[in-house]
Design an enzyme around this catalytic site. Structure first.
Site, PDB file in Angstrom:
ATOM      1  N   ARG A   1      42.178  39.660  30.514  1.00 52.61           N
ATOM      2  CA  ARG A   1      42.850  40.145  31.723  1.00 52.61           C
ATOM      3  C   ARG A   1      42.512  41.616  31.899  1.00 52.61           C
ATOM      4  NH1 ARG A   1      48.580  39.039  29.333  1.00 52.61           N
ATOM      5  NH2 ARG A   1      47.353  39.860  27.601  1.00 52.61           N
TER       6      ARG A   1
ATOM      7  N   CYS B   1      40.014  37.151  40.209  1.00 48.55           N
ATOM      8  CA  CYS B   1      39.905  35.832  39.560  1.00 48.55           C
ATOM      9  C   CYS B   1      40.767  34.738  40.200  1.00 48.55           C
ATOM     10  CB  CYS B   1      40.225  35.955  38.085  1.00 48.55           C
ATOM     11  SG  CYS B   1      38.944  36.861  37.210  1.00 48.55           S
TER      12      CYS B   1
HETATM   13  P1  NAD Z   1      31.825  42.752  38.167  1.00 45.72           P
HETATM   14  O1  NAD Z   1      31.544  42.662  39.602  1.00 45.72           O
HETATM   15  O2  NAD Z   1      32.751  43.800  37.639  1.00 45.72           O
HETATM   16  O3  NAD Z   1      30.455  42.911  37.346  1.00 45.72           O
HETATM   17  C1  NAD Z   1      29.289  42.178  37.579  1.00 45.72           C
HETATM   18  C2  NAD Z   1      28.104  43.059  37.213  1.00 45.72           C
HETATM   19  O4  NAD Z   1      26.907  42.273  37.263  1.00 45.72           O
HETATM   20  C3  NAD Z   1      27.886  44.240  38.163  1.00 45.72           C
HETATM   21  O5  NAD Z   1      27.845  45.446  37.422  1.00 45.72           O
HETATM   22  C4  NAD Z   1      26.524  43.945  38.812  1.00 45.72           C
HETATM   23  O6  NAD Z   1      25.792  45.110  39.108  1.00 45.72           O
HETATM   24  C5  NAD Z   1      25.869  43.112  37.739  1.00 45.72           C
HETATM   25  N1  NAD Z   1      24.743  42.297  38.211  1.00 45.72           N
HETATM   26  C6  NAD Z   1      24.678  41.493  39.297  1.00 45.72           C
HETATM   27  N2  NAD Z   1      23.459  40.931  39.381  1.00 45.72           N
HETATM   28  C7  NAD Z   1      22.747  41.361  38.325  1.00 45.72           C
HETATM   29  C8  NAD Z   1      21.428  41.124  37.861  1.00 45.72           C
HETATM   30  N3  NAD Z   1      20.595  40.319  38.519  1.00 45.72           N
HETATM   31  N4  NAD Z   1      21.034  41.732  36.735  1.00 45.72           N
HETATM   32  C9  NAD Z   1      21.846  42.570  36.062  1.00 45.72           C
HETATM   33  N5  NAD Z   1      23.116  42.826  36.451  1.00 45.72           N
HETATM   34  C10 NAD Z   1      23.560  42.236  37.576  1.00 45.72           C
HETATM   35  O7  NAD Z   1      32.350  41.300  37.754  1.00 45.72           O
HETATM   36  P2  NAD Z   1      33.421  40.904  36.616  1.00 45.72           P
HETATM   37  O8  NAD Z   1      34.791  41.150  37.109  1.00 45.72           O
HETATM   38  O9  NAD Z   1      32.988  41.472  35.318  1.00 45.72           O
HETATM   39  O10 NAD Z   1      33.218  39.331  36.586  1.00 45.72           O
HETATM   40  C11 NAD Z   1      32.037  38.720  36.061  1.00 45.72           C
HETATM   41  C12 NAD Z   1      32.296  37.235  35.887  1.00 45.72           C
HETATM   42  O11 NAD Z   1      33.326  37.040  34.907  1.00 45.72           O
HETATM   43  C13 NAD Z   1      32.776  36.517  37.154  1.00 45.72           C
HETATM   44  O12 NAD Z   1      32.243  35.227  37.168  1.00 45.72           O
HETATM   45  C14 NAD Z   1      34.274  36.465  36.960  1.00 45.72           C
HETATM   46  O13 NAD Z   1      34.856  35.391  37.640  1.00 45.72           O
HETATM   47  C15 NAD Z   1      34.390  36.271  35.468  1.00 45.72           C
HETATM   48  N6  NAD Z   1      35.652  36.742  34.896  1.00 45.72           N
HETATM   49  C16 NAD Z   1      36.196  37.920  35.320  1.00 45.72           C
HETATM   50  C17 NAD Z   1      37.384  38.371  34.736  1.00 45.72           C
HETATM   51  C18 NAD Z   1      38.015  39.654  35.193  1.00 45.72           C
HETATM   52  O14 NAD Z   1      39.186  39.876  34.878  1.00 45.72           O
HETATM   53  N7  NAD Z   1      37.323  40.517  35.918  1.00 45.72           N
HETATM   54  C19 NAD Z   1      38.002  37.623  33.712  1.00 45.72           C
HETATM   55  C20 NAD Z   1      37.396  36.453  33.288  1.00 45.72           C
HETATM   56  C21 NAD Z   1      36.230  36.012  33.884  1.00 45.72           C
END
Ligand code: NAD
Length: 434
Positions: free
Chosen positions: A154, A263
Protein backbone atom coordinates in the site's frame (compact mmCIF):
# COMPACT_ATOMS: atom_id res chain seq x y z
CA UNK A 1 21.62 -13.08 -7.33
CA UNK A 2 21.27 -10.24 -9.80
CA UNK A 3 17.82 -8.99 -10.73
CA UNK A 4 16.33 -6.22 -12.86
CA UNK A 5 13.19 -4.20 -12.19
CA UNK A 6 11.70 -2.53 -15.25
CA UNK A 7 9.55 0.47 -14.30
CA UNK A 8 10.75 2.49 -11.32
CA UNK A 9 7.45 3.88 -10.01
CA UNK A 10 5.89 3.28 -6.61
CA UNK A 11 5.96 -0.49 -6.99
CA UNK A 12 9.18 -0.89 -8.98
CA UNK A 13 11.28 1.36 -6.77
CA UNK A 14 10.02 -0.12 -3.51
CA UNK A 15 10.51 -3.66 -4.85
CA UNK A 16 14.02 -2.88 -6.11
CA UNK A 17 15.12 -1.07 -2.97
CA UNK A 18 13.72 -3.74 -0.65
CA UNK A 19 15.31 -6.64 -2.57
CA UNK A 20 18.63 -4.75 -2.41
CA UNK A 21 18.08 -4.44 1.33
CA UNK A 22 17.67 -8.25 1.39
CA UNK A 23 21.18 -8.50 -0.12
CA UNK A 24 20.27 -9.00 -3.79
CA UNK A 25 22.00 -7.00 -6.56
CA UNK A 26 19.31 -4.92 -8.23
CA UNK A 27 19.23 -2.80 -11.37
CA UNK A 28 16.20 -0.54 -11.63
CA UNK A 29 15.31 0.60 -15.13
CA UNK A 30 13.01 3.39 -16.23
CA UNK A 31 12.54 5.15 -19.54
CA UNK A 32 12.09 8.45 -17.69
CA UNK A 33 15.61 9.88 -17.81
CA UNK A 34 14.94 12.66 -15.34
CA UNK A 35 13.66 10.16 -12.78
CA UNK A 36 16.74 7.96 -13.21
CA UNK A 37 19.14 10.89 -12.90
CA UNK A 38 17.47 11.93 -9.64
CA UNK A 39 17.53 8.39 -8.30
CA UNK A 40 21.24 8.04 -9.04
CA UNK A 41 21.70 10.92 -6.61
CA UNK A 42 19.41 9.32 -4.03
CA UNK A 43 16.52 11.71 -4.73
CA UNK A 44 13.17 9.90 -4.53
CA UNK A 45 10.73 11.11 -7.20
CA UNK A 46 7.67 10.67 -4.95
CA UNK A 47 6.83 10.63 -1.26
CA UNK A 48 6.98 7.26 0.48
CA UNK A 49 7.95 7.01 4.18
CA UNK A 50 11.20 5.16 4.85
CA UNK A 51 12.15 4.67 1.21
CA UNK A 52 14.84 7.32 0.92
CA UNK A 53 17.01 5.76 3.63
CA UNK A 54 16.91 2.33 2.00
CA UNK A 55 17.65 3.69 -1.46
CA UNK A 56 20.58 5.79 -0.22
CA UNK A 57 22.06 2.96 1.86
CA UNK A 58 21.88 0.43 -0.96
CA UNK A 59 23.20 2.89 -3.53
CA UNK A 60 26.18 3.46 -1.27
CA UNK A 61 26.71 -0.25 -0.73
CA UNK A 62 26.43 -0.73 -4.50
CA UNK A 63 23.65 -3.32 -4.38
CA UNK A 64 21.26 -0.92 -6.09
CA UNK A 65 21.75 0.95 -9.35
CA UNK A 66 19.59 2.94 -11.73
CA UNK A 67 19.70 3.09 -15.50
CA UNK A 68 17.65 3.78 -18.62
CA UNK A 69 19.46 0.89 -20.40
CA UNK A 70 17.15 -2.11 -20.36
CA UNK A 71 19.66 -4.11 -22.47
CA UNK A 72 22.39 -4.01 -19.82
CA UNK A 73 19.96 -4.72 -17.01
CA UNK A 74 18.50 -7.77 -18.78
CA UNK A 75 21.90 -9.10 -19.72
CA UNK A 76 23.23 -9.25 -16.19
CA UNK A 77 20.05 -10.46 -14.44
CA UNK A 78 18.57 -13.87 -13.76
CA UNK A 79 15.17 -12.53 -12.73
CA UNK A 80 13.50 -9.62 -14.52
CA UNK A 81 10.48 -7.95 -12.97
CA UNK A 82 8.02 -5.99 -15.08
CA UNK A 83 6.64 -3.22 -12.83
CA UNK A 84 5.40 -0.65 -15.34
CA UNK A 85 1.98 0.99 -15.12
CA UNK A 86 -1.21 -0.66 -16.38
CA UNK A 87 -3.54 2.37 -16.41
CA UNK A 88 -7.20 2.10 -17.33
CA UNK A 89 -8.32 2.62 -20.91
CA UNK A 90 -11.45 4.63 -21.63
CA UNK A 91 -13.61 1.49 -21.39
CA UNK A 92 -12.15 0.49 -18.00
CA UNK A 93 -9.96 -2.34 -19.31
CA UNK A 94 -6.26 -2.41 -18.37
CA UNK A 95 -3.90 -0.81 -20.88
CA UNK A 96 -1.12 -3.32 -21.48
CA UNK A 97 0.89 -1.24 -23.96
CA UNK A 98 3.75 -0.59 -21.50
CA UNK A 99 3.90 -4.21 -20.39
CA UNK A 100 4.01 -5.48 -23.97
CA UNK A 101 6.62 -2.90 -24.98
CA UNK A 102 8.84 -4.00 -22.10
CA UNK A 103 8.34 -7.70 -22.94
CA UNK A 104 9.63 -7.04 -26.47
CA UNK A 105 12.65 -5.14 -25.14
CA UNK A 106 13.45 -7.94 -22.70
CA UNK A 107 13.23 -10.55 -25.47
CA UNK A 108 15.62 -8.68 -27.72
CA UNK A 109 18.25 -8.59 -25.02
CA UNK A 110 18.06 -12.08 -23.56
CA UNK A 111 21.42 -13.83 -23.58
CA UNK A 112 20.76 -16.76 -21.21
CA UNK A 113 17.99 -18.41 -19.13
CA UNK A 114 15.79 -15.79 -17.43
CA UNK A 115 12.74 -15.74 -15.21
CA UNK A 116 10.39 -12.96 -16.35
CA UNK A 117 8.04 -11.88 -13.60
CA UNK A 118 4.98 -9.64 -13.85
CA UNK A 119 4.64 -7.49 -10.76
CA UNK A 120 2.32 -5.07 -12.52
CA UNK A 121 -1.36 -5.82 -12.00
CA UNK A 122 -2.38 -7.48 -15.25
CA UNK A 123 -5.52 -9.25 -16.51
CA UNK A 124 -5.72 -13.02 -16.57
CA UNK A 125 -3.96 -14.33 -19.63
CA UNK A 126 -1.29 -11.62 -19.71
CA UNK A 127 1.43 -14.01 -18.52
CA UNK A 128 0.77 -16.25 -21.52
CA UNK A 129 0.65 -13.22 -23.80
CA UNK A 130 4.05 -12.11 -22.52
CA UNK A 131 5.37 -15.60 -23.18
CA UNK A 132 4.23 -15.39 -26.80
CA UNK A 133 5.68 -11.89 -27.26
CA UNK A 134 9.03 -13.01 -25.88
CA UNK A 135 9.11 -16.16 -28.04
CA UNK A 136 8.39 -14.06 -31.11
CA UNK A 137 11.00 -11.40 -30.38
CA UNK A 138 13.91 -13.54 -29.13
CA UNK A 139 17.09 -12.87 -31.07
CA UNK A 140 18.95 -15.87 -29.62
CA UNK A 141 17.62 -19.28 -28.73
CA UNK A 142 17.41 -19.14 -24.94
CA UNK A 143 15.16 -20.77 -22.35
CA UNK A 144 12.95 -18.69 -20.09
CA UNK A 145 10.10 -18.98 -17.62
CA UNK A 146 7.17 -16.68 -16.98
CA UNK A 147 6.00 -15.96 -13.42
CA UNK A 148 3.15 -13.91 -11.99
CA UNK A 149 4.05 -12.32 -8.65
CA UNK A 150 1.38 -9.70 -7.91
CA UNK A 151 2.17 -6.95 -5.45
CA UNK A 152 -0.02 -6.05 -2.48
CA UNK A 153 1.90 -3.14 -0.97
CA UNK A 154 0.00 0.00 0.00
CA UNK A 155 1.31 3.45 -0.78
CA UNK A 156 2.12 5.22 2.47
CA UNK A 157 3.35 2.00 4.12
CA UNK A 158 4.92 0.40 1.07
CA UNK A 159 8.31 -0.45 2.57
CA UNK A 160 6.83 -2.09 5.65
CA UNK A 161 4.27 -3.94 3.48
CA UNK A 162 7.01 -5.25 1.20
CA UNK A 163 9.26 -6.31 4.07
CA UNK A 164 6.43 -7.90 6.08
CA UNK A 165 3.74 -8.97 3.63
CA UNK A 166 0.66 -10.96 4.64
CA UNK A 167 1.57 -13.39 1.88
CA UNK A 168 3.65 -13.79 -1.26
CA UNK A 169 1.84 -15.12 -4.33
CA UNK A 170 3.85 -16.91 -6.99
CA UNK A 171 2.17 -18.19 -10.14
CA UNK A 172 4.49 -20.28 -12.29
CA UNK A 173 4.65 -23.11 -14.81
CA UNK A 174 7.99 -24.64 -13.86
CA UNK A 175 9.62 -25.99 -10.70
CA UNK A 176 12.82 -24.20 -11.59
CA UNK A 177 11.10 -20.79 -11.68
CA UNK A 178 9.38 -21.46 -8.33
CA UNK A 179 12.72 -22.44 -6.77
CA UNK A 180 14.39 -19.26 -8.03
CA UNK A 181 11.53 -17.08 -6.77
CA UNK A 182 11.60 -18.79 -3.37
CA UNK A 183 15.33 -18.22 -3.19
CA UNK A 184 14.86 -14.55 -3.98
CA UNK A 185 12.23 -14.16 -1.27
CA UNK A 186 14.20 -16.28 1.24
CA UNK A 187 14.45 -13.54 3.91
CA UNK A 188 10.65 -13.63 4.18
CA UNK A 189 10.73 -17.34 4.99
CA UNK A 190 12.58 -16.45 8.17
CA UNK A 191 9.62 -14.37 9.36
CA UNK A 192 7.24 -17.16 8.34
CA UNK A 193 5.46 -15.29 5.56
CA UNK A 194 2.89 -17.60 3.93
CA UNK A 195 3.66 -18.40 0.30
CA UNK A 196 0.86 -19.24 -2.13
CA UNK A 197 2.35 -21.17 -5.03
CA UNK A 198 -0.06 -21.60 -7.90
CA UNK A 199 -0.52 -21.38 -11.66
CA UNK A 200 -0.12 -18.09 -13.53
CA UNK A 201 -3.82 -17.42 -14.24
CA UNK A 202 -4.78 -17.98 -10.59
CA UNK A 203 -2.02 -15.66 -9.38
CA UNK A 204 -3.13 -12.96 -11.81
CA UNK A 205 -6.71 -13.23 -10.61
CA UNK A 206 -5.79 -13.25 -6.87
CA UNK A 207 -4.68 -9.63 -7.13
CA UNK A 208 -7.91 -8.41 -8.78
CA UNK A 209 -10.12 -10.48 -6.49
CA UNK A 210 -8.34 -9.05 -3.42
CA UNK A 211 -8.62 -5.43 -4.50
CA UNK A 212 -12.22 -5.86 -5.60
CA UNK A 213 -13.12 -7.40 -2.26
CA UNK A 214 -11.48 -4.49 -0.39
CA UNK A 215 -13.34 -2.01 -2.60
CA UNK A 216 -16.58 -3.86 -1.91
CA UNK A 217 -16.02 -3.66 1.85
CA UNK A 218 -15.51 0.10 1.64
CA UNK A 219 -18.54 0.59 -0.58
CA UNK A 220 -20.64 -1.60 1.67
CA UNK A 221 -20.00 0.49 4.77
CA UNK A 222 -20.42 3.69 2.75
CA UNK A 223 -23.88 2.58 1.63
CA UNK A 224 -24.68 1.77 5.25
CA UNK A 225 -23.53 5.31 6.13
CA UNK A 226 -26.21 6.76 3.82
CA UNK A 227 -28.82 4.63 5.55
CA UNK A 228 -27.49 5.74 8.95
CA UNK A 229 -28.02 9.35 7.96
CA UNK A 230 -31.60 8.56 6.97
CA UNK A 231 -32.47 6.76 10.21
CA UNK A 232 -30.28 8.60 12.73
CA UNK A 233 -27.90 5.70 13.46
CA UNK A 234 -24.12 5.87 13.90
CA UNK A 235 -22.04 4.14 11.22
CA UNK A 236 -18.84 4.21 13.30
CA UNK A 237 -20.48 2.16 16.04
CA UNK A 238 -21.96 -0.21 13.47
CA UNK A 239 -18.55 -0.67 11.81
CA UNK A 240 -16.92 -1.27 15.17
CA UNK A 241 -19.46 -3.91 16.15
CA UNK A 242 -19.28 -5.55 12.73
CA UNK A 243 -15.48 -5.53 12.81
CA UNK A 244 -15.42 -7.32 16.15
CA UNK A 245 -16.98 -10.29 14.37
CA UNK A 246 -13.98 -12.45 13.49
CA UNK A 247 -15.65 -13.47 10.23
CA UNK A 248 -15.70 -9.84 9.09
CA UNK A 249 -12.68 -8.08 10.67
CA UNK A 250 -12.28 -4.36 11.34
CA UNK A 251 -10.14 -3.27 8.38
CA UNK A 252 -11.56 -1.40 5.38
CA UNK A 253 -14.78 -0.70 7.25
CA UNK A 254 -14.37 3.04 7.78
CA UNK A 255 -17.13 5.10 6.25
CA UNK A 256 -15.83 8.10 4.34
CA UNK A 257 -15.76 9.75 0.95
CA UNK A 258 -14.92 6.48 -0.77
CA UNK A 259 -11.91 4.81 -2.32
CA UNK A 260 -9.50 6.39 -4.78
CA UNK A 261 -5.89 5.93 -5.77
CA UNK A 262 -4.21 4.17 -8.62
CA UNK A 263 -5.38 0.66 -7.70
CA UNK A 264 -8.91 0.10 -6.38
CA UNK A 265 -10.78 2.19 -9.00
CA UNK A 266 -8.70 0.82 -11.87
CA UNK A 267 -8.60 -2.80 -10.71
CA UNK A 268 -12.33 -3.05 -10.01
CA UNK A 269 -13.14 -1.70 -13.47
CA UNK A 270 -10.58 -3.99 -15.09
CA UNK A 271 -11.98 -7.06 -13.30
CA UNK A 272 -15.49 -6.27 -14.53
CA UNK A 273 -14.08 -6.01 -18.07
CA UNK A 274 -12.05 -9.22 -17.78
CA UNK A 275 -15.20 -11.05 -16.66
CA UNK A 276 -17.40 -9.46 -19.35
CA UNK A 277 -15.00 -10.61 -22.04
CA UNK A 278 -15.52 -14.16 -20.77
CA UNK A 279 -19.31 -13.73 -20.60
CA UNK A 280 -19.38 -13.53 -16.79
CA UNK A 281 -21.18 -10.73 -14.98
CA UNK A 282 -19.65 -9.55 -11.67
CA UNK A 283 -22.67 -7.79 -10.19
CA UNK A 284 -21.16 -7.15 -6.76
CA UNK A 285 -17.99 -5.53 -8.10
CA UNK A 286 -20.07 -3.39 -10.47
CA UNK A 287 -22.23 -2.28 -7.56
CA UNK A 288 -19.13 -1.44 -5.47
CA UNK A 289 -17.89 0.86 -8.25
CA UNK A 290 -21.29 2.51 -8.57
CA UNK A 291 -21.67 2.94 -4.80
CA UNK A 292 -18.23 4.55 -4.65
CA UNK A 293 -19.15 7.12 -7.29
CA UNK A 294 -22.44 7.70 -5.53
CA UNK A 295 -20.71 8.38 -2.19
CA UNK A 296 -18.49 11.08 -3.75
CA UNK A 297 -21.50 12.71 -5.35
CA UNK A 298 -23.65 12.42 -2.23
CA UNK A 299 -21.05 14.03 0.04
CA UNK A 300 -20.24 16.78 -2.46
CA UNK A 301 -23.97 17.51 -2.62
CA UNK A 302 -23.93 17.85 1.17
CA UNK A 303 -21.59 20.84 0.80
CA UNK A 304 -23.66 22.38 -1.98
CA UNK A 305 -26.95 21.87 -0.10
CA UNK A 306 -25.51 23.44 3.06
CA UNK A 307 -25.23 26.65 1.02
CA UNK A 308 -28.79 26.20 -0.33
CA UNK A 309 -27.22 25.69 -3.74
CA UNK A 310 -25.80 29.24 -3.67
CA UNK A 311 -22.14 28.40 -3.64
CA UNK A 312 -20.94 30.85 -6.30
CA UNK A 313 -18.21 33.08 -4.83
CA UNK A 314 -18.09 31.12 -1.53
CA UNK A 315 -14.66 30.25 -0.21
CA UNK A 316 -14.27 26.53 0.46
CA UNK A 317 -11.16 25.20 2.20
CA UNK A 318 -10.02 21.67 1.37
CA UNK A 319 -7.78 19.78 3.82
CA UNK A 320 -6.08 16.87 2.10
CA UNK A 321 -5.60 16.23 -1.62
CA UNK A 322 -3.89 12.82 -1.78
CA UNK A 323 -6.20 9.82 -2.04
CA UNK A 324 -5.06 8.73 1.42
CA UNK A 325 -2.54 9.92 4.04
CA UNK A 326 1.23 9.43 3.78
CA UNK A 327 1.41 9.62 0.01
CA UNK A 328 1.62 12.35 -2.62
CA UNK A 329 -0.44 10.24 -5.05
CA UNK A 330 -3.58 12.02 -6.26
CA UNK A 331 -4.66 9.52 -8.90
CA UNK A 332 -8.48 9.16 -8.63
CA UNK A 333 -8.40 11.09 -5.37
CA UNK A 334 -11.88 12.07 -4.10
CA UNK A 335 -10.44 15.57 -3.42
CA UNK A 336 -10.07 16.15 -7.17
CA UNK A 337 -13.72 15.27 -7.72
CA UNK A 338 -14.89 17.64 -4.97
CA UNK A 339 -12.67 20.48 -6.23
CA UNK A 340 -13.87 20.10 -9.82
CA UNK A 341 -17.54 19.91 -8.76
CA UNK A 342 -17.24 23.07 -6.64
CA UNK A 343 -15.30 24.91 -9.34
CA UNK A 344 -18.11 24.04 -11.75
CA UNK A 345 -20.42 25.86 -9.33
CA UNK A 346 -18.01 28.85 -9.29
CA UNK A 347 -16.80 28.47 -5.70
CA UNK A 348 -13.34 29.71 -4.71
CA UNK A 349 -11.07 26.87 -3.53
CA UNK A 350 -8.29 27.12 -0.97
CA UNK A 351 -6.38 23.89 -0.41
CA UNK A 352 -3.57 22.35 1.60
CA UNK A 353 -1.91 18.93 1.68
CA UNK A 354 1.37 18.01 3.39
CA UNK A 355 2.74 16.21 0.29
CA UNK A 356 0.37 16.32 -2.68
CA UNK A 357 0.32 20.03 -3.61
CA UNK A 358 2.81 19.81 -6.47
CA UNK A 359 0.91 16.99 -8.16
CA UNK A 360 -2.39 18.85 -7.69
CA UNK A 361 -0.99 22.07 -9.17
CA UNK A 362 -0.61 20.24 -12.47
CA UNK A 363 -4.35 19.47 -12.49
CA UNK A 364 -5.68 22.70 -10.93
CA UNK A 365 -3.13 25.47 -11.49
CA UNK A 366 -5.61 28.24 -10.62
CA UNK A 367 -6.89 27.40 -7.16
CA UNK A 368 -5.33 28.84 -3.98
CA UNK A 369 -2.54 26.75 -2.44
CA UNK A 370 -1.95 27.43 1.26
CA UNK A 371 0.90 26.70 3.66
CA UNK A 372 -1.13 24.89 6.34
CA UNK A 373 -4.64 24.12 7.60
CA UNK A 374 -4.97 27.48 9.33
CA UNK A 375 -4.21 29.51 6.24
CA UNK A 376 -6.82 27.41 4.43
CA UNK A 377 -9.34 28.33 7.12
CA UNK A 378 -8.66 32.07 6.87
CA UNK A 379 -11.81 33.79 5.49
CA UNK A 380 -13.30 30.44 4.41
CA UNK A 381 -17.05 29.91 4.43
CA UNK A 382 -16.56 26.17 4.89
CA UNK A 383 -13.74 23.73 5.63
CA UNK A 384 -13.76 20.16 4.31
CA UNK A 385 -11.51 17.38 5.63
CA UNK A 386 -10.97 15.05 2.66
CA UNK A 387 -7.81 13.12 3.61
CA UNK A 388 -7.14 12.00 7.19
CA UNK A 389 -3.50 13.09 7.51
CA UNK A 390 -2.43 12.92 11.16
CA UNK A 391 -1.87 16.67 11.27
CA UNK A 392 -5.58 17.24 10.50
CA UNK A 393 -6.76 15.00 13.34
CA UNK A 394 -6.23 17.43 16.16
CA UNK A 395 -6.62 20.93 14.76
CA UNK A 396 -7.11 23.88 17.09
CA UNK A 397 -10.82 24.21 16.38
CA UNK A 398 -11.22 27.50 18.24
CA UNK A 399 -8.47 29.02 16.11
CA UNK A 400 -9.97 27.62 12.91
CA UNK A 401 -13.36 29.03 13.86
CA UNK A 402 -11.93 32.48 14.55
CA UNK A 403 -10.08 32.54 11.24
CA UNK A 404 -13.10 31.49 9.18
CA UNK A 405 -15.78 33.75 7.78
CA UNK A 406 -18.41 31.02 7.96
CA UNK A 407 -18.93 28.09 10.31
CA UNK A 408 -19.45 25.00 8.16
CA UNK A 409 -17.16 22.06 8.94
CA UNK A 410 -17.35 18.92 6.76
CA UNK A 411 -15.48 15.92 8.10
CA UNK A 412 -15.55 13.34 5.32
CA UNK A 413 -13.28 10.91 7.19
CA UNK A 414 -15.13 10.95 10.52
CA UNK A 415 -12.00 11.94 12.44
CA UNK A 416 -13.66 14.43 14.81
CA UNK A 417 -16.00 14.07 17.73
CA UNK A 418 -19.26 15.72 16.59
CA UNK A 419 -20.01 17.08 20.08
CA UNK A 420 -16.63 18.82 20.40
CA UNK A 421 -16.76 20.37 16.93
CA UNK A 422 -20.26 21.70 17.56
CA UNK A 423 -19.16 23.06 20.94
CA UNK A 424 -16.56 25.11 19.07
CA UNK A 425 -19.39 26.84 17.25
CA UNK A 426 -19.41 24.94 13.96
CA UNK A 427 -22.21 23.46 11.94
CA UNK A 428 -20.69 20.00 11.67
CA UNK A 429 -21.33 17.42 8.94
CA UNK A 430 -19.74 13.96 8.95
CA UNK A 431 -20.48 10.64 7.28
CA UNK A 432 -23.27 8.46 8.64
CA UNK A 433 -23.29 9.90 12.17
CA UNK A 434 -26.03 11.88 13.86
P1 NAD B 1 3.92 4.22 -11.69
O1 NAD B 1 3.17 4.94 -12.72
O2 NAD B 1 4.28 4.89 -10.40
O3 NAD B 1 5.30 3.67 -12.30
C1 NAD B 1 5.44 3.05 -13.54
C2 NAD B 1 6.83 3.37 -14.07
O4 NAD B 1 7.07 2.59 -15.25
C3 NAD B 1 7.02 4.84 -14.47
O5 NAD B 1 8.15 5.37 -13.80
C4 NAD B 1 7.26 4.78 -15.99
O6 NAD B 1 8.14 5.78 -16.45
C5 NAD B 1 7.84 3.39 -16.14
N1 NAD B 1 7.76 2.85 -17.50
C6 NAD B 1 6.71 2.83 -18.34
N2 NAD B 1 7.06 2.25 -19.50
C7 NAD B 1 8.34 1.87 -19.39
C8 NAD B 1 9.26 1.22 -20.25
N3 NAD B 1 8.91 0.84 -21.48
N4 NAD B 1 10.51 1.00 -19.80
C9 NAD B 1 10.90 1.40 -18.58
N5 NAD B 1 10.06 2.01 -17.71
C10 NAD B 1 8.80 2.26 -18.11
O7 NAD B 1 3.08 2.89 -11.41
P2 NAD B 1 2.93 2.07 -10.03
O8 NAD B 1 1.97 2.76 -9.14
O9 NAD B 1 4.28 1.71 -9.53
O10 NAD B 1 2.21 0.76 -10.56
C11 NAD B 1 2.88 -0.20 -11.38
C12 NAD B 1 2.03 -1.46 -11.44
O11 NAD B 1 1.92 -2.03 -10.13
C13 NAD B 1 0.59 -1.22 -11.93
O12 NAD B 1 0.19 -2.33 -12.68
C14 NAD B 1 -0.19 -1.16 -10.64
O13 NAD B 1 -1.52 -1.54 -10.81
C15 NAD B 1 0.54 -2.16 -9.78
N6 NAD B 1 0.41 -1.93 -8.34
C16 NAD B 1 0.48 -0.67 -7.84
C17 NAD B 1 0.39 -0.47 -6.46
C18 NAD B 1 0.44 0.91 -5.88
O14 NAD B 1 0.07 1.08 -4.72
N7 NAD B 1 0.87 1.93 -6.62
C19 NAD B 1 0.24 -1.57 -5.59
C20 NAD B 1 0.21 -2.85 -6.14
C21 NAD B 1 0.29 -3.02 -7.51
Amino acid sequence: MHIAIIGTGYVGLVTGACFAEFGVFVTCVDKDMEKIEKLKKGIIPFYEPGLEDIVKRNLKEKRLKFTTRIDEAVNESLVIFIAVGTPPRGDGSANLDYVEEVAKEIAKNMNSYKVIVTKSTVPVGTGLKIKEIIKKNLEKSVEFDIVSNPEFLREGSAVEDFMRPNRVVIGAESEQAVAIMKDLYRPLYLIETPFVITDIATAELIKYATNSFLATKISFINEISALCEAVGANVNTIAKAMGLDGRIGPKFLHAGIGFGGSCLPKDTMALVKIAEEKGVELRIVKAAIEANQNQRERLTQKIIKAFNDKIEGKIIGILGLSFKPNTDDIRESPALYIIQSLLNKKATLKVYDPQAMENTKRVFPNIIYCSDAYSVAKDADAVVVVTEWNQFRNLDLERIKKLMKGSLFFDFRNIYDPVKVRQSGFSYFSVGRP
